[in-house]
Design a protein around this motif. Structure first.
Motif, short mmCIF file in Angstrom:
data_model
loop_
_atom_site.label_atom_id
_atom_site.label_comp_id
_atom_site.label_asym_id
_atom_site.label_seq_id
_atom_site.Cartn_x
_atom_site.Cartn_y
_atom_site.Cartn_z
N HIS A 1 6.00 17.73 15.16
CA HIS A 1 4.82 17.48 16.17
C HIS A 1 3.94 18.49 15.82
N GLY A 2 2.58 18.34 15.39
CA GLY A 2 1.49 19.20 15.19
C GLY A 2 0.31 18.64 14.38
N ASN A 3 -0.74 19.36 14.40
CA ASN A 3 -1.75 19.02 13.74
C ASN A 3 -1.98 19.54 12.15
N GLY A 4 -2.15 18.39 11.39
CA GLY A 4 -2.18 18.72 10.09
C GLY A 4 -1.02 19.28 9.32
N LEU A 5 -1.64 20.42 8.56
CA LEU A 5 -0.66 21.02 7.78
C LEU A 5 0.07 22.34 8.47
N ARG B 1 0.67 -1.29 0.03
CA ARG B 1 0.01 0.07 0.06
C ARG B 1 0.91 1.33 -0.03
N LEU B 2 1.99 1.23 0.66
CA LEU B 2 2.90 2.50 1.12
C LEU B 2 3.75 2.58 -0.34
N ALA B 3 3.94 1.38 -0.75
CA ALA B 3 4.90 1.56 -2.07
C ALA B 3 4.06 2.01 -3.16
N GLY C 1 -13.18 12.04 5.38
CA GLY C 1 -13.46 13.22 6.10
C GLY C 1 -12.40 13.92 6.84
N THR C 2 -11.48 12.93 7.56
CA THR C 2 -10.32 13.55 8.34
C THR C 2 -9.28 14.13 7.25
N ILE C 3 -9.45 13.37 6.11
CA ILE C 3 -8.07 14.15 5.18
C ILE C 3 -8.51 15.49 4.58
N ASP D 1 4.54 14.09 4.51
CA ASP D 1 3.72 13.22 4.96
C ASP D 1 3.12 13.39 6.05
N ILE D 2 1.71 13.78 6.01
CA ILE D 2 1.07 14.27 7.27
C ILE D 2 0.30 13.16 7.81
N GLY D 3 0.39 12.71 9.10
CA GLY D 3 -0.03 11.67 9.82
C GLY D 3 0.68 10.46 9.58
N SER D 4 2.40 10.81 9.71
CA SER D 4 3.22 9.89 9.27
C SER D 4 3.50 8.50 9.98
N ASP D 5 2.90 8.54 11.16
CA ASP D 5 2.94 7.41 12.25
C ASP D 5 4.82 7.07 12.33
N HIS D 6 5.06 6.02 11.68
CA HIS D 6 6.57 5.63 11.92
C HIS D 6 7.37 6.33 10.92
N VAL E 1 -1.29 12.29 2.19
CA VAL E 1 -2.10 11.84 3.74
C VAL E 1 -2.68 10.38 3.45
N SER E 2 -2.30 9.52 4.17
CA SER E 2 -2.73 8.17 4.10
C SER E 2 -3.23 7.66 5.40
N GLY E 3 -4.18 6.60 5.29
CA GLY E 3 -4.51 5.71 6.42
C GLY E 3 -5.51 6.35 7.30
N MET E 4 -6.36 7.49 6.86
CA MET E 4 -7.36 7.98 7.66
C MET E 4 -8.68 8.13 6.84
N GLY E 5 -9.64 8.53 7.46
CA GLY E 5 -10.91 8.43 6.84
C GLY E 5 -10.70 9.62 5.72
N GLY F 1 3.31 9.78 20.73
CA GLY F 1 3.78 8.53 20.66
C GLY F 1 4.51 8.23 19.15
N PRO F 2 3.49 8.34 18.02
CA PRO F 2 3.92 8.26 16.67
C PRO F 2 4.92 9.20 16.45
N PHE F 3 4.65 10.54 16.99
CA PHE F 3 5.65 11.50 16.52
C PHE F 3 7.20 11.19 17.16
N GLY G 1 4.92 14.85 9.53
CA GLY G 1 3.93 15.46 10.46
C GLY G 1 3.26 14.45 11.21
N GLU G 2 3.23 14.74 12.44
CA GLU G 2 2.39 13.94 13.57
C GLU G 2 1.81 14.72 14.59
N VAL G 3 0.42 14.39 14.85
CA VAL G 3 -0.28 15.21 15.87
C VAL G 3 -0.12 14.43 17.22
N ASN G 4 -0.02 13.16 17.21
CA ASN G 4 0.39 12.38 18.67
C ASN G 4 1.83 12.11 18.98
N1 SAM Z 1 0.13 7.65 7.03
C1 SAM Z 1 0.64 6.25 7.58
C2 SAM Z 1 0.11 5.23 6.63
O1 SAM Z 1 -0.73 5.38 5.96
O2 SAM Z 1 0.41 3.84 7.05
C3 SAM Z 1 -0.22 6.26 8.93
C4 SAM Z 1 -1.57 6.15 8.93
S1 SAM Z 1 -2.13 5.80 10.83
C5 SAM Z 1 -3.60 5.12 10.66
C6 SAM Z 1 -2.80 7.58 11.08
C7 SAM Z 1 -1.99 8.48 11.75
O3 SAM Z 1 -2.38 9.70 11.36
C8 SAM Z 1 -1.72 8.29 13.39
O4 SAM Z 1 -0.22 8.10 13.70
C9 SAM Z 1 -2.40 9.66 13.73
O5 SAM Z 1 -1.66 10.07 15.09
C10 SAM Z 1 -2.24 10.64 12.78
N2 SAM Z 1 -3.09 11.84 12.68
C11 SAM Z 1 -4.59 11.53 12.79
N3 SAM Z 1 -4.90 13.12 12.55
C12 SAM Z 1 -3.81 13.86 12.27
C13 SAM Z 1 -3.78 15.16 12.12
N4 SAM Z 1 -4.64 16.00 12.07
N5 SAM Z 1 -2.60 15.72 11.57
C14 SAM Z 1 -1.48 14.98 12.01
N6 SAM Z 1 -1.25 13.49 12.08
C15 SAM Z 1 -2.64 13.05 12.25
#
Ligand code: SAM
Length: 225
Positions: A72-76, A5-7, A95-97, A21-26, A89-93, A50-52, A45-48
């Motif tokens: 470390h921060g919210n979205g863009l 998927r990521l590839a 609506g969140t994206i 890469d926003i919401g980058s997790d690892h 931006v991947s792995g979110m709903g 732990g993942p940050f 970018g990571e909002v949480n």
């Molecule tokens: N993008 C990676 C992937 O596709 O494998 C990780 C997906 S993971 C399910 C979603 C990540 O997005 C989580 O680490 C979460 O903390 C982060 N996240 C959710 N909302 C966010 C926001 N508004 N800004 C930054 N990060 C966010």
């Protein structure tokens, strides 16, 4: 080694870009993009917290601190306008994206390409893109570990898209009759059949209205074949 998927998401990132890469997790995706020489600079970018912290650790252990900035921060909000050429931006709903993009619209200035992988609610994301001066230039869909993933690639431009089914399924995926689209249409049709069965005994106007709506959707879905 990163997931298929990521590839696949990475395959839509143009060579030589500065990417966020926003919401980058690892931070797997930015690490992959920089290691392969696809991205020249990356921001994770990571909002949480732990993942940050995990992303920071990962980038350091790969010796990529110079080329990947972990923030470390919210979205863009972690970006400065003009800092990147492409955003993933991947792995979110969906609506969140959509909210991440809408809340940081001033940061999109200078961004030429968005590579988005919504999990559900792709229709609201596509609608937002089109209403805000983006056109869908590519789409993809894949199956991994029994899950279906979709990818929407957008660039600046005009696009007219009124057909609700195209918003939901993806205009290019529909046009190309992607095999997973056909499977998805089948699945949606089976849900309608069940719903109509459940409504068989629903009386009155509202019962009829719901049946009509379902039958209309069934007609549209049958055209997907
Ligand atoms: N993008 C990676 C992937 O596709 O494998 C990780 C997906 S993971 C399910 C979603 C990540 O997005 C989580 O680490 C979460 O903390 C982060 N996240 C959710 N909302 C966010 C926001 N508004 N800004 C930054 N990060 C966010």
């Amino acid at each position: 080694n990163i997931s298929q998927r990521l590839a696949r998401i990475a395959s839509f990132v143009p060579v030589g870009v500065r990417v966020a890469d926003i919401g980058s997790d690892h931070a797997y995706l930015p690490i992959y993009l920089v290691q392969r020489g696809i991205a020249v600079q990356a921001i994770a970018g990571e909002v949480n917290e732990g993942p940050f912290l995990g992303a920071e650790r990962n980038v350091r252990s790969h010796g990529l601190k110079e080329s990947i900035s972990v923030r470390h921060g919210n979205g863009l909000a972690v970006l400065t306008a003009g800092e990147v050429d492409a955003i993933t931006v991947s792995g979110m709903g969906g609506g969140t994206i959509r909210e991440i993009l809408a809340n940081g619209i001033d940061k999109l200035e200078g961004v030429a390409r968005l590579i988005l992988s919504p999990q559900g609610d792709g229709d609201s994301l596509r609608r937002w893109l089109i209403e805000h001066g983006w056109q869908i230039v590519d789409e993809d869909m894949l199956e991994e570990d029994d899950k279906i993933y979709e990818i929407v690639v957008a660039e600046r431009g005009e696009m007219v898209l009124a057909d609700p089914l195209a918003l939901e399924f993806g205009p290019l995926l529909l046009q190309r009759k992607h095999p997973l689209i056909l499977a998805r249409a089948e699945y949606e049709l089976s849900k309608i059949t069940l719903a109509l069965k459940g409504l068989e005994n629903a009386r009155g106007e509202s019962g009829q209205a719901r049946r009509d709506a379902l039958q209309q959707r069934r007609k549209q879905l049958e055209e997907v074949q």
